[in-house]
Write an enzyme that holds these catalytic residues in place. Structure first.
Site, PDB file in Angstrom:
ATOM      1  N   HIS A 185     -65.473  23.272   3.573  1.00 19.46           N
ATOM      2  CA  HIS A 185     -65.137  24.017   2.359  1.00 19.46           C
ATOM      3  C   HIS A 185     -66.414  24.338   1.581  1.00 19.46           C
ATOM      4  O   HIS A 185     -67.199  23.441   1.253  1.00 19.46           O
ATOM      5  CB  HIS A 185     -64.193  23.150   1.521  1.00 19.46           C
ATOM      6  CG  HIS A 185     -63.640  23.806   0.307  1.00 19.46           C
ATOM      7  ND1 HIS A 185     -62.521  24.619   0.325  1.00 19.46           N
ATOM      8  CD2 HIS A 185     -64.029  23.746  -0.992  1.00 19.46           C
ATOM      9  CE1 HIS A 185     -62.253  25.028  -0.911  1.00 19.46           C
ATOM     10  NE2 HIS A 185     -63.161  24.525  -1.729  1.00 19.46           N
ATOM     11  N   ASP A 245     -57.080  21.425  -3.767  1.00 22.43           N
ATOM     12  CA  ASP A 245     -58.514  21.276  -4.025  1.00 22.43           C
ATOM     13  C   ASP A 245     -58.737  20.662  -5.396  1.00 22.43           C
ATOM     14  O   ASP A 245     -58.364  21.238  -6.420  1.00 22.43           O
ATOM     15  CB  ASP A 245     -59.160  22.665  -3.947  1.00 22.43           C
ATOM     16  CG  ASP A 245     -60.673  22.620  -4.093  1.00 22.43           C
ATOM     17  OD1 ASP A 245     -61.256  21.519  -4.143  1.00 22.43           O
ATOM     18  OD2 ASP A 245     -61.271  23.720  -4.141  1.00 22.43           O
ATOM     19  N   GLY A 264     -65.761  15.989  -8.550  1.00 28.51           N
ATOM     20  CA  GLY A 264     -65.673  14.673  -9.168  1.00 28.51           C
ATOM     21  C   GLY A 264     -64.740  14.562 -10.357  1.00 28.51           C
ATOM     22  O   GLY A 264     -64.825  13.603 -11.117  1.00 28.51           O
ATOM     23  N   MET A 271     -69.683  29.773  -6.628  1.00 32.73           N
ATOM     24  CA  MET A 271     -69.441  29.922  -8.075  1.00 32.73           C
ATOM     25  C   MET A 271     -70.504  30.839  -8.671  1.00 32.73           C
ATOM     26  O   MET A 271     -71.683  30.707  -8.324  1.00 32.73           O
ATOM     27  CB  MET A 271     -69.511  28.559  -8.773  1.00 32.73           C
ATOM     28  CG  MET A 271     -68.570  27.522  -8.195  1.00 32.73           C
ATOM     29  SD  MET A 271     -68.618  26.021  -9.192  1.00 32.73           S
ATOM     30  CE  MET A 271     -67.720  24.890  -8.134  1.00 32.73           C
ATOM     31  N   SER A 275     -65.778  19.261   1.082  1.00 34.48           N
ATOM     32  CA  SER A 275     -66.436  20.268   0.254  1.00 34.48           C
ATOM     33  C   SER A 275     -67.923  19.947   0.131  1.00 34.48           C
ATOM     34  O   SER A 275     -68.296  18.881  -0.375  1.00 34.48           O
ATOM     35  CB  SER A 275     -65.799  20.285  -1.141  1.00 34.48           C
ATOM     36  OG  SER A 275     -66.620  21.047  -2.008  1.00 34.48           O
ATOM     37  N   HIS A 312     -64.429  29.314  -0.718  1.00 29.78           N
ATOM     38  CA  HIS A 312     -63.629  29.326  -1.947  1.00 29.78           C
ATOM     39  C   HIS A 312     -64.439  30.058  -3.009  1.00 29.78           C
ATOM     40  O   HIS A 312     -65.391  29.504  -3.556  1.00 29.78           O
ATOM     41  CB  HIS A 312     -63.328  27.876  -2.344  1.00 29.78           C
ATOM     42  CG  HIS A 312     -62.569  27.749  -3.628  1.00 29.78           C
ATOM     43  ND1 HIS A 312     -62.457  26.542  -4.293  1.00 29.78           N
ATOM     44  CD2 HIS A 312     -61.879  28.655  -4.369  1.00 29.78           C
ATOM     45  CE1 HIS A 312     -61.735  26.726  -5.394  1.00 29.78           C
ATOM     46  NE2 HIS A 312     -61.380  27.993  -5.468  1.00 29.78           N
ATOM     47  N   MET A 324     -65.104  31.326  -6.408  1.00 33.27           N
ATOM     48  CA  MET A 324     -64.769  31.217  -7.836  1.00 33.27           C
ATOM     49  C   MET A 324     -65.674  32.212  -8.551  1.00 33.27           C
ATOM     50  O   MET A 324     -66.652  31.841  -9.215  1.00 33.27           O
ATOM     51  CB  MET A 324     -65.000  29.770  -8.307  1.00 33.27           C
ATOM     52  CG  MET A 324     -63.887  28.839  -7.849  1.00 33.27           C
ATOM     53  SD  MET A 324     -64.403  27.115  -7.814  1.00 33.27           S
ATOM     54  CE  MET A 324     -65.175  27.056  -6.208  1.00 33.27           C
TER      55      MET A 324
END
Ligand code: DX5
Ligand code: ZN
Length: 219
Positions: free
Chosen positions: A28, A170, A140, A32, A5, A61, A63
């Site tokens: 990835h 993920d 993290g 966001m 990622s 991805h 979000m």
């Protein structure tokens, strides 16, 4: 499959950060919007530039709110897989259709607290199920092992031939957690800090893959 990622990479040099994980299966990319999740990252122009900078298939991805409006653009741009959140739309099948029509694979993602059962029926419209093993928004964080029940459920449907879908996980995937996820039946492992926080990211990809394979052998 290992999907580093880039959320944990240096955003000022994304091209060379993609080169740093040569041998990765997917790259990835966490989009966001500061609404669906509290954090804000990057959008379509950055993905378009990344697509020119790397041969690694891009796994977006999203979000974001209103995936019906935004998701097809990432597919048109050339992303390999475009995943959006089940919690962000009332009509996931329509979004999957639009992603497919624009030429990409379609993924459905569910947050750690979202039940899988209401979505089992519609999974046949998707290529990927992305099971979140942290609250989406930040890299993290610590792995939530409880989500592996969802992985096991989908794995058994895939193994019995009732479903064809790739199971991706993920959040919090690292040397301590990848084997249990592999044993539960994950096919594709997203890893941000475990890859880009390593001294040699390409080596980290290799060693995570080796661990995933040994975890899968325990199944
Ligand atoms: C979190 C993102 C993840 C994140 C994972 O919302 O979707 O892809 O980059 O980072 P790690 O592997 O550090 O948990
Ligand atoms: Zn992600």
């Amino acid at each position: 499959m290992i999907a580093p990622s880039i959320l944990s990479a240096d955003f000022a040099k994304l091209g060379s950060e993609a080169d740093a994980v040569k041998g990765a299966d997917w790259l990835h990319v966490d989009v966001m919007d500061g609404h669906f999740v509290p954090n804000l990252t990057l959008g379509l122009p950055v993905v378009q530039s990344l697509l020119k900078a790397t041969d690694i298939p891009i796994d977006c991805h999203l979000m974001i709110e209103d995936p019906a409006r935004w998701a097809p653009g990432y597919a048109e741009a050339g992303a390999h897989n475009v995943t959006f959140h089940a919690e962000a739309t009332d009509d996931p099948i329509a979004v999957a259709k639009d992603i497919h029509a624009a030429g990409a694979k379609a993924g459905l993602s569910i947050k750690p607290g979202t039940d899988l059962d209401p979505y089992l029926e519609i999974l046949k419209s998707f290529d990927t199920l992305l099971v979140m093993s942290v609250e989406p928004g930040f890299g993290g964080q610590s792995f939530i092992a409880g989500v592996l029940d969802k992985v096991r459920r989908v794995r058994s449907l895939v193994d019995s031939g009732e479903l064809r879908i790739l199971v991706e996980i993920d959040g919090g995937i690292n040397a301590d957690t990848i084997e249990q996820a592999a044993e539960a039946g994950v096919d594709c492992f997203v890893a941000g800090s475990a890859v880009y926080g390593a001294a040699d990211p390409a080596e980290a990809v290799k060693s995570l893959r080796a661990q995933a394979l040994s975890g899968r052998a325990l199944q």
